[in-house]
Design a protein around this motif. Structure first.
Motif, mmCIF file in Angstrom:
data_model
loop_
_atom_site.group_PDB
_atom_site.id
_atom_site.type_symbol
_atom_site.label_atom_id
_atom_site.label_comp_id
_atom_site.label_asym_id
_atom_site.label_seq_id
_atom_site.Cartn_x
_atom_site.Cartn_y
_atom_site.Cartn_z
ATOM 1 N N LYS A 64 0.858 -1.177 0.000
ATOM 2 C CA LYS A 64 0.000 0.000 0.000
ATOM 3 C C LYS A 64 0.890 1.221 0.000
ATOM 4 C CE LYS A 64 -3.647 2.323 2.642
ATOM 5 N NZ LYS A 64 -4.496 2.271 3.863
ATOM 6 N N THR A 65 0.570 2.166 -0.856
ATOM 7 C CA THR A 65 1.402 3.358 -0.965
ATOM 8 C C THR A 65 1.390 4.146 0.337
ATOM 9 O OG1 THR A 65 -0.492 4.542 -1.886
ATOM 10 C CG2 THR A 65 1.052 3.563 -3.450
ATOM 11 N N PRO A 66 2.501 4.803 0.708
ATOM 12 C CA PRO A 66 3.740 4.802 -0.090
ATOM 13 C C PRO A 66 4.618 3.571 0.136
ATOM 14 C CG PRO A 66 3.982 6.242 1.797
ATOM 15 C CD PRO A 66 2.567 5.738 1.846
ATOM 16 N N ASN A 67 4.895 3.203 1.393
ATOM 17 C CA ASN A 67 5.835 2.116 1.656
ATOM 18 C C ASN A 67 5.335 1.189 2.755
ATOM 19 O OD1 ASN A 67 7.709 3.087 -0.255
ATOM 20 N ND2 ASN A 67 8.629 4.459 1.251
ATOM 21 N N VAL A 68 4.086 0.751 2.650
ATOM 22 C CA VAL A 68 3.513 -0.173 3.626
ATOM 23 C C VAL A 68 3.437 -1.564 2.997
ATOM 24 C CG1 VAL A 68 1.547 -0.681 5.104
ATOM 25 C CG2 VAL A 68 2.167 1.695 4.643
ATOM 26 N N PHE A 69 3.997 -2.553 3.692
ATOM 27 C CA PHE A 69 4.013 -3.922 3.187
ATOM 28 C C PHE A 69 3.506 -4.856 4.271
ATOM 29 C CE2 PHE A 69 7.253 -1.607 0.879
ATOM 30 C CZ PHE A 69 7.079 -2.022 -0.434
ATOM 31 N N TRP A 70 2.807 -5.915 3.851
ATOM 32 C CA TRP A 70 2.353 -6.926 4.794
ATOM 33 C C TRP A 70 2.125 -8.240 4.052
ATOM 34 C CZ3 TRP A 70 -0.851 -3.458 2.483
ATOM 35 C CH2 TRP A 70 -2.032 -3.938 1.905
ATOM 36 N N ILE A 71 1.933 -9.318 4.836
ATOM 37 C CA ILE A 71 1.689 -10.640 4.285
ATOM 38 C C ILE A 71 0.203 -10.944 4.388
ATOM 39 C CG2 ILE A 71 2.167 -13.104 4.478
ATOM 40 C CD1 ILE A 71 4.535 -11.543 3.482
ATOM 41 N N ASP A 72 -0.420 -11.204 3.256
ATOM 42 C CA ASP A 72 -1.847 -11.541 3.208
ATOM 43 C C ASP A 72 -1.970 -13.051 3.326
ATOM 44 O OD1 ASP A 72 -4.535 -11.607 2.892
ATOM 45 O OD2 ASP A 72 -4.567 -10.949 0.804
ATOM 46 N N GLY A 114 -8.012 -13.369 6.566
ATOM 47 C CA GLY A 114 -7.865 -12.689 5.279
ATOM 48 C C GLY A 114 -9.181 -12.094 4.808
ATOM 49 N N LEU A 115 -10.274 -12.843 4.977
ATOM 50 C CA LEU A 115 -11.587 -12.328 4.594
ATOM 51 C C LEU A 115 -12.000 -11.176 5.497
ATOM 52 C CD1 LEU A 115 -14.119 -12.484 2.877
ATOM 53 C CD2 LEU A 115 -14.999 -14.254 4.406
ATOM 54 N N VAL A 116 -11.627 -11.222 6.763
ATOM 55 C CA VAL A 116 -11.932 -10.122 7.692
ATOM 56 C C VAL A 116 -11.310 -8.823 7.210
ATOM 57 C CG1 VAL A 116 -11.378 -9.217 9.983
ATOM 58 C CG2 VAL A 116 -12.344 -11.495 9.751
#
Length: 241
Positions: free
Chosen positions: A59-67, A169-171
């Motif tokens: 997600k911009t700008p620099n947000v990362f996560w594991i789905d 993940g659905l949440v």
């Protein structure tokens, strides 16, 4: 600097994978870019390690996560959850939130509650609450008020409705701003919908039949594409109207 992250967006990562950052050269006078690590990523010095199996999202700008599609919930401070009151212990309610241990909820943690004016909470009631303490060294603690002392939608549920479990993940998809699933669902029947970050969903429509239909649609839409989900919702609407 974050190119190593961007190259992996949309790919499946496994626990133990490591992202190593190289600092910019001194002669460039560039400041290192900040990276926000979400669920599934953990900082280890100058490296970032993957601690959950899933797909890397950005997600911009620099947000990362594991789905990921895990169902086991780990309490996190600040998250709102749906719990079931399992016992009363003095001035404390014990609440099952689906974690490894029960959470505690004080009778004073409700809007307008005092020693004389206690909330009407019974064993078996559903509560929508927020974590104020959640770490591995202490018992999780819940409250049903915000920082201003207002309920803000939290508290004991009304009667009726149907509670069921979905993947985390659905949440996250249901709680996303302008969720397409929620928008499609609201077009079928008028309903009340409460989603907890612990994978529990409570839904209530005008009739028991409509409530069960909505619950089944939510569970079915987890593994569907947007086109498949919309086609299913149209068939239900045509048969229900």
């Amino acid at each position: 600097m974050i190119n190593c992250f961007k190259e992996k967006i949309g790919e499946v990562l496994l626990p133990g994978d490591v992202f190593t950052f190289e600092p910019p050269a001194p002669e460039t006078n560039l400041k290192p870019e900040k990276v926000v690590c979400g669920p599934g990523l953990r900082r280890d010095g100058d490296d970032v390690r993957v601690c959950k199996c899933g797909v890397l999202r950005h997600k911009t700008p620099n947000v990362f996560w594991i789905d990921s599609q895990q169902k086991r919930y780990v309490p996190v401070k600040g998250e709102t959850v749906i719990g079931v009151v399992t016992a009363k212990s003095g001035d404390i309610f014990k609440v099952d939130v689906g974690g490894s241990e029960l959470a505690s909820l004080s009778y004073l943690a409700f809007e307008g509650a005092t020693k004389r004016n206690r909330p009407n909470v019974q064993v078996g009631d559903l509560v929508f609450a927020q974590f104020i303490i959640a770490n591995k060294d202490m018992e999780p603690e819940l409250v049903c008020i915000d920082s201003c002392g207002r309920a803000n939608g939290m508290g004991v549920f009304g009667e009726g409705g149907f509670l069921f479990r979905v993947s985390l993940g659905l949440v996250r998809r249901l709680l996303a701003p302008q969720s397409e699933i929620v928008a499609d669902l609201s077009g079928l029947f008028p309903c009340e919908l409460v989603v907890g970050m612990n994978g529990r969903v409570w839904v209530k429509a005008k009739s028991t039949q409509q409530t069960l239909i909505l619950a089944n649609l939510l569970e079915s839409s987890e593994n569907m594409t947007a086109t498949q989900r919309q086609a299913l919702f149209r068939r239900v609407a045509d048969g229900a109207l």
